[in-house]
Structures are given as C-alpha cells and as structure tokens.
Design a protein around this motif. Structure first.
Motif, PDB file in Angstrom:
ATOM      1  N   SER A 173       0.851  -1.185   0.000  1.00 23.71           N
ATOM      2  CA  SER A 173       0.000   0.000   0.000  1.00 23.71           C
ATOM      3  C   SER A 173       0.885   1.231   0.000  1.00 23.71           C
ATOM      4  CB  SER A 173      -0.890  -0.001   1.249  1.00 23.71           C
ATOM      5  OG  SER A 173      -1.570   1.217   1.357  1.00 23.71           O
ATOM      6  N   THR A 174       0.343   2.327  -0.507  1.00 24.47           N
ATOM      7  CA  THR A 174       1.103   3.586  -0.461  1.00 24.47           C
ATOM      8  C   THR A 174       1.036   4.217   0.922  1.00 24.47           C
ATOM      9  OG1 THR A 174      -0.834   4.785  -1.234  1.00 24.47           O
ATOM     10  CG2 THR A 174       0.763   4.084  -2.904  1.00 24.47           C
ATOM     11  N   THR A 175       0.020   3.866   1.709  1.00 26.63           N
ATOM     12  CA  THR A 175      -0.164   4.492   3.019  1.00 26.63           C
ATOM     13  C   THR A 175       0.256   3.611   4.183  1.00 26.63           C
ATOM     14  OG1 THR A 175      -2.449   3.728   3.058  1.00 26.63           O
ATOM     15  CG2 THR A 175      -2.053   5.954   2.224  1.00 26.63           C
ATOM     16  N   HIS A 176       0.456   2.319   3.950  1.00 23.77           N
ATOM     17  CA  HIS A 176       0.841   1.385   5.004  1.00 23.77           C
ATOM     18  C   HIS A 176       2.111   0.654   4.577  1.00 23.77           C
ATOM     19  CE1 HIS A 176      -3.373   2.164   5.770  1.00 23.77           C
ATOM     20  NE2 HIS A 176      -3.177   1.756   7.010  1.00 23.77           N
ATOM     21  N   SER A 177       2.821   0.133   5.529  1.00 24.14           N
ATOM     22  CA  SER A 177       4.066  -0.554   5.198  1.00 24.14           C
ATOM     23  C   SER A 177       3.778  -1.869   4.468  1.00 24.14           C
ATOM     24  CB  SER A 177       4.864  -0.824   6.472  1.00 24.14           C
ATOM     25  OG  SER A 177       4.123  -1.649   7.338  1.00 24.14           O
ATOM     26  N   THR A 178       4.737  -2.303   3.686  1.00 21.83           N
ATOM     27  CA  THR A 178       4.623  -3.570   2.981  1.00 21.83           C
ATOM     28  C   THR A 178       4.742  -4.711   3.983  1.00 21.83           C
ATOM     29  OG1 THR A 178       5.587  -2.603   1.008  1.00 21.83           O
ATOM     30  CG2 THR A 178       5.654  -5.000   1.184  1.00 21.83           C
ATOM     31  N   ARG A 179       3.920  -5.718   3.827  1.00 19.52           N
ATOM     32  CA  ARG A 179       3.956  -6.879   4.715  1.00 19.52           C
ATOM     33  C   ARG A 179       4.147  -8.134   3.885  1.00 19.52           C
ATOM     34  NH1 ARG A 179       1.976  -5.688  10.019  1.00 19.52           N
ATOM     35  NH2 ARG A 179       2.398  -3.473  10.202  1.00 19.52           N
ATOM     36  N   ILE A 180       4.934  -9.052   4.413  1.00 25.41           N
ATOM     37  CA  ILE A 180       5.145 -10.353   3.783  1.00 25.41           C
ATOM     38  C   ILE A 180       4.914 -11.423   4.838  1.00 25.41           C
ATOM     39  CG2 ILE A 180       6.808 -11.887   2.667  1.00 25.41           C
ATOM     40  CD1 ILE A 180       8.141  -9.365   1.522  1.00 25.41           C
ATOM     41  N   TRP A 181       4.124 -12.438   4.484  1.00 26.10           N
ATOM     42  CA  TRP A 181       3.827 -13.529   5.404  1.00 26.10           C
ATOM     43  C   TRP A 181       4.273 -14.846   4.783  1.00 26.10           C
ATOM     44  CZ3 TRP A 181      -0.151 -10.015   4.095  1.00 26.10           C
ATOM     45  CH2 TRP A 181      -0.480  -9.098   5.097  1.00 26.10           C
ATOM     46  N   HIS A 182       5.004 -15.643   5.538  1.00 20.70           N
ATOM     47  CA  HIS A 182       5.329 -17.009   5.129  1.00 20.70           C
ATOM     48  C   HIS A 182       4.182 -17.886   5.613  1.00 20.70           C
ATOM     49  CE1 HIS A 182       9.371 -16.074   3.777  1.00 20.70           C
ATOM     50  NE2 HIS A 182       9.396 -15.206   4.777  1.00 20.70           N
ATOM     51  N   LEU A 183       3.498 -18.495   4.679  1.00 25.04           N
ATOM     52  CA  LEU A 183       2.288 -19.241   5.005  1.00 25.04           C
ATOM     53  C   LEU A 183       2.620 -20.646   5.500  1.00 25.04           C
ATOM     54  CD1 LEU A 183       0.176 -18.081   1.953  1.00 25.04           C
ATOM     55  CD2 LEU A 183       0.172 -17.151   4.265  1.00 25.04           C
ATOM     56  N   PRO A 184       1.750 -21.215   6.342  1.00 23.21           N
ATOM     57  CA  PRO A 184       2.007 -22.576   6.844  1.00 23.21           C
ATOM     58  C   PRO A 184       1.961 -23.612   5.719  1.00 23.21           C
ATOM     59  CG  PRO A 184      -0.131 -21.764   7.574  1.00 23.21           C
ATOM     60  CD  PRO A 184       0.536 -20.633   6.878  1.00 23.21           C
ATOM     61  N   ASN A 185       2.514 -24.761   5.989  1.00 22.84           N
ATOM     62  CA  ASN A 185       2.612 -25.811   4.965  1.00 22.84           C
ATOM     63  C   ASN A 185       1.260 -26.334   4.503  1.00 22.84           C
ATOM     64  OD1 ASN A 185       5.393 -25.729   4.841  1.00 22.84           O
ATOM     65  ND2 ASN A 185       5.636 -27.190   6.510  1.00 22.84           N
ATOM     66  N   TRP A 186       0.203 -26.201   5.326  1.00 23.11           N
ATOM     67  CA  TRP A 186      -1.103 -26.694   4.897  1.00 23.11           C
ATOM     68  C   TRP A 186      -1.739 -25.813   3.831  1.00 23.11           C
ATOM     69  CZ3 TRP A 186      -4.894 -23.204   6.021  1.00 23.11           C
ATOM     70  CH2 TRP A 186      -4.708 -22.369   7.117  1.00 23.11           C
ATOM     71  N   VAL A 187      -1.186 -24.622   3.579  1.00 26.41           N
ATOM     72  CA  VAL A 187      -1.626 -23.798   2.439  1.00 26.41           C
ATOM     73  C   VAL A 187      -0.865 -24.340   1.232  1.00 26.41           C
ATOM     74  CG1 VAL A 187      -1.714 -21.500   1.457  1.00 26.41           C
ATOM     75  CG2 VAL A 187      -2.046 -21.802   3.901  1.00 26.41           C
ATOM     76  N   ASN A 188      -1.552 -25.137   0.405  1.00 24.47           N
ATOM     77  CA  ASN A 188      -0.833 -25.886  -0.621  1.00 24.47           C
ATOM     78  C   ASN A 188      -1.284 -25.611  -2.051  1.00 24.47           C
ATOM     79  OD1 ASN A 188      -3.294 -27.052  -0.375  1.00 24.47           O
ATOM     80  ND2 ASN A 188      -2.562 -29.071   0.212  1.00 24.47           N
ATOM     81  N   THR A 189      -2.101 -24.591  -2.275  1.00 23.78           N
ATOM     82  CA  THR A 189      -2.493 -24.214  -3.637  1.00 23.78           C
ATOM     83  C   THR A 189      -2.388 -22.703  -3.792  1.00 23.78           C
ATOM     84  OG1 THR A 189      -4.840 -23.921  -3.109  1.00 23.78           O
ATOM     85  CG2 THR A 189      -4.139 -26.141  -3.795  1.00 23.78           C
ATOM     86  N   GLN A 190      -2.312 -22.264  -5.040  1.00 22.78           N
ATOM     87  CA  GLN A 190      -2.205 -20.821  -5.304  1.00 22.78           C
ATOM     88  C   GLN A 190      -3.455 -20.085  -4.825  1.00 22.78           C
ATOM     89  OE1 GLN A 190       0.470 -19.198  -6.512  1.00 22.78           O
ATOM     90  NE2 GLN A 190      -0.571 -17.237  -6.363  1.00 22.78           N
ATOM     91  N   GLN A 191      -4.629 -20.645  -5.074  1.00 25.65           N
ATOM     92  CA  GLN A 191      -5.856 -19.983  -4.648  1.00 25.65           C
ATOM     93  C   GLN A 191      -5.928 -19.879  -3.128  1.00 25.65           C
ATOM     94  OE1 GLN A 191      -9.526 -21.754  -5.911  1.00 25.65           O
ATOM     95  NE2 GLN A 191     -10.768 -20.148  -4.987  1.00 25.65           N
ATOM     96  N   ALA A 192      -5.537 -20.926  -2.414  1.00 26.08           N
ATOM     97  CA  ALA A 192      -5.523 -20.865  -0.946  1.00 26.08           C
ATOM     98  C   ALA A 192      -4.540 -19.822  -0.461  1.00 26.08           C
ATOM     99  CB  ALA A 192      -5.188 -22.235  -0.366  1.00 26.08           C
TER     100      ALA A 192
END
Length: 129
Positions: free
Chosen positions: A34-53
C-alpha cells in the motif's frame, strides 16, 4: 460483506491494499502493499498448498491487519480471479477444506471488525504486491 468498488475520497480510515501470493522455495508466501501502510510479507504454513488458498490467505491477513489498524473502509486489489470470486460469494459449494477455512476466517474478520471491504481485480503485471 464485500461490495463492488466505487471510487471514494480517501481519509485516515480508508486504505487501498494490493495483495498477492507466490510459491517460494519451500512454501507459499503472501504479500500486501500500500502507499499508506508498510509492505507486509507472510510465510504461510505448509497446509496452504495451492495458489488460490495462498491468495485467500493474503486477503485474510490483509483484512486482519486492517482491522487491527482500525480502518473502516478497505479496497483490496488482487490478481487471482478465483480467489476474488470465492470471497465475493463466500465460498458457496467449497470442497477444498483449506480454502473453506480461509473463507470462514475472512467472513469472521469482516463480522467482528465491521470493515466495509471492496475487492477488485488487476492484471498480474500491474500488481505492485
């Protein structure tokens, strides 16, 4: 609930947030920009196993962040049409338990935070997240 996007004047309780997800070397990673909030990156758990999820997880984490920052109106822009459709229909007929879990969490976050969320699509090449 999600509503169709309509341009509105911005003020301190509104934000436009870009979300995206990608497959990392070991697992999926979600990002919010966002231009108004800081960039965030999350490493997702292993049970998230598809692009849509992973895209749904990015939307979920972004909504939670907006709720904790006490935003009232959020415009989320994503590049995955399947995730957008799933959130706007709240996963009617979801067979995948991972996606159903994210949709339930998104709905719960919208209920308790009272955020007015709008979601729209952008081409992947124009998405800064």
């Amino acid at each position: 609930a999600f509503q169709p996007w309509r341009p509105t004047p911005t003020h301190q309780h509104q934000a436009t947030l870009f979300v995206d997800a990608a497959k990392g070397p070991e697992r999926y990673v979600a990002a919010m920009w966002s231009t108004t909030h800081s960039t965030r990156i999350w490493h997702l758990p292993n049970w998230v196993n598809t692009q849509q999820a992973a895209e749904l997880a990015a939307i979920e984490h972004t909504l939670k962040l907006a709720a904790y920052e006490k935003l009232k109106q959020v415009h989320i822009i994503a590049d995955n049409m399947a995730a957008i459709f799933t959130t706007t229909k709240f996963g009617s007929k979801l067979c995948n338990p991972t996606r159903a879990r994210h949709v339930q969490r998104i709905a719960h976050t919208l209920r308790w935070s009272k955020i007015q969320a709008q979601i729209s699509w952008i081409r992947s090449r124009f998405n800064p997240a």
